[in-house]
Enzyme design. Structure first.
Site, mmCIF file in Angstrom:
data_model
loop_
_atom_site.group_PDB
_atom_site.id
_atom_site.type_symbol
_atom_site.label_atom_id
_atom_site.label_comp_id
_atom_site.label_asym_id
_atom_site.label_seq_id
_atom_site.Cartn_x
_atom_site.Cartn_y
_atom_site.Cartn_z
ATOM 1 N N HIS A 47 0.742 -1.198 0.187
ATOM 2 C CA HIS A 47 -0.066 -0.074 -0.272
ATOM 3 C C HIS A 47 0.883 1.375 -0.097
ATOM 4 O O HIS A 47 0.260 2.442 -0.038
ATOM 5 C CB HIS A 47 -0.948 -0.170 1.289
ATOM 6 C CG HIS A 47 -1.843 -1.278 1.223
ATOM 7 N ND1 HIS A 47 -2.846 -1.276 0.334
ATOM 8 C CD2 HIS A 47 -1.900 -2.064 2.262
ATOM 9 C CE1 HIS A 47 -3.618 -2.350 0.589
ATOM 10 N NE2 HIS A 47 -2.995 -2.745 1.484
ATOM 11 N N ARG A 72 7.103 -5.522 3.546
ATOM 12 C CA ARG A 72 5.744 -6.245 2.961
ATOM 13 C C ARG A 72 5.702 -6.018 1.338
ATOM 14 O O ARG A 72 5.424 -4.954 0.938
ATOM 15 C CB ARG A 72 4.596 -5.382 3.723
ATOM 16 C CG ARG A 72 3.243 -6.235 2.929
ATOM 17 C CD ARG A 72 1.959 -6.090 3.899
ATOM 18 N NE ARG A 72 1.680 -4.730 3.876
ATOM 19 C CZ ARG A 72 0.490 -4.646 4.565
ATOM 20 N NH1 ARG A 72 -0.467 -5.293 5.228
ATOM 21 N NH2 ARG A 72 -0.196 -3.127 4.699
ATOM 22 N N ASP A 86 17.465 -9.632 -2.072
ATOM 23 C CA ASP A 86 18.867 -9.517 -2.793
ATOM 24 C C ASP A 86 19.370 -8.167 -2.380
ATOM 25 O O ASP A 86 20.363 -7.695 -2.222
ATOM 26 C CB ASP A 86 18.578 -9.603 -4.214
ATOM 27 C CG ASP A 86 18.707 -11.141 -4.749
ATOM 28 O OD1 ASP A 86 18.747 -11.864 -3.697
ATOM 29 O OD2 ASP A 86 18.869 -11.366 -5.897
ATOM 30 N N GLU A 152 -5.502 -12.907 6.102
ATOM 31 C CA GLU A 152 -6.602 -11.946 6.079
ATOM 32 C C GLU A 152 -7.605 -12.176 5.325
ATOM 33 O O GLU A 152 -8.386 -11.146 4.759
ATOM 34 C CB GLU A 152 -5.798 -10.676 5.703
ATOM 35 C CG GLU A 152 -4.914 -10.819 4.368
ATOM 36 C CD GLU A 152 -3.918 -9.762 4.299
ATOM 37 O OE1 GLU A 152 -4.284 -8.737 4.997
ATOM 38 O OE2 GLU A 152 -3.234 -9.821 3.167
ATOM 39 N N ASP A 178 -8.742 -6.312 6.312
ATOM 40 C CA ASP A 178 -8.843 -7.095 5.202
ATOM 41 C C ASP A 178 -9.675 -8.374 5.430
ATOM 42 O O ASP A 178 -10.683 -8.734 4.891
ATOM 43 C CB ASP A 178 -7.691 -7.611 4.505
ATOM 44 C CG ASP A 178 -7.229 -6.435 3.483
ATOM 45 O OD1 ASP A 178 -7.906 -5.820 2.861
ATOM 46 O OD2 ASP A 178 -5.950 -6.351 3.739
#
Length: 265
Positions: A47, A72, A86, A152, A178
């Protein structure tokens, strides 16, 4: 700068930890948070507004601080997970895990063979100091990376026991907002139906011996969260903390300006 994952070790030891979200694509905002005393910072690419280029700068800031860096990711894309790791993220938070098969795919994306299928280039990536610690990174990365799966949705709750049992899942993270939407109760995180779904996730995670994480919700403060068995709480963000500070200052000014000798006509 490659280092041992202190957050993962603390979770394994049963400790409670506290952190914040980061949604601004700003290394400066990240730096403020990194040295504020949080145990971890989750840079939100689901988000938030950042890209991988800015993420590199943010991870540089975090690696020079005591806070563990988590990202996230937008979804379950193995290529995105690989690139984030990485770059040097110490762990990933993966949203919307609905089945054990999805959890297994996430673990595979995050870990090198034989435990997973993550593409390996330890001689060139930032995570290994651009090769300076290539051998150490290749040898220890699987044990060091923190893999967090978010449940969620109602489907995810139905499969919570199987998801929590997947080898390589280090934490189950409850996404209450959610989940409320998935249950047809969007925003009603304290509705009995939603609370019952969350209770099932808690039971399944505890039965599997997997640590629990979440955000705070209307019916749960920090003390209650930790008492219920949550080890990780991530609350607020750079955006919400900035907004709250601004509102507080403006409110203080307005109170001063509307009373006493400073009262405006």
């Amino acid at each position: 700068m490659y280092r041992s994952n202190r957050l993962k070790t603390r979770l394994k030891n049963g400790e409670i930890v506290f952190g914040s979200w980061n949604v601004f694509a700003s290394s400066f905002a990240t730096e403020v948070m990194a040295h504020a005393g949080f145990d971890f910072v989750i840079i939100d690419h689901e988000h938030g507004v950042g890209d991988l280029g800015m993420l590199g700068y943010q991870l540089q800031v975090l690696s020079g601080s005591p806070a563990t860096s988590l990202v996230r990711v937008p979804g379950q894309d193995a290529n995105y997970i690989r690139r984030v790791l990485d770059l040097g993220a110490e762990g990933v938070v993966v949203p919307g895990i609905n089945t054990a098969a999805e959890a297994k795919a996430v673990v595979a994306a995050a870990l090198y063979p034989p435990m997973g299928s993550r593409g390996a280039a330890p001689g060139t990536i930032r995570a290994s100091g651009f090769g300076a610690l290539a051998k150490e990174y290749a040898r220890t990365a699987n044990d060091n990376v923190l893999v967090i799966c978010q449940i969620e949705t109602v489907e995810g709750v139905e499969n919570a026991a199987e998801i929590a049992a997947v080898q390589g899942v280090d934490m189950i993270f409850v996404g209450p907002y959610d989940l409320s939407a998935s249950a047809g109760r969007m925003g009603e995180m304290d509705h009995p139906e939603v609370v019952a779904l969350i209770d099932k996730i808690e039971v399944c995670s505890k039965a599997a011996g997997v640590p629990l994480g979440s955000v705070l919700r209307p019916d749960m403060d920090l003390e209650k969260a930790y008492t219920r068995g949550y080890q990780m709480i991530a609350t607020g963000s750079d955006s919400t903390r900035l907004r709250a500070a601004c509102l507080s200052d403006v409110s203080s000014f307005q109170a001063t300006a509307s009373s006493g000798p400073f009262k405006r006509s």
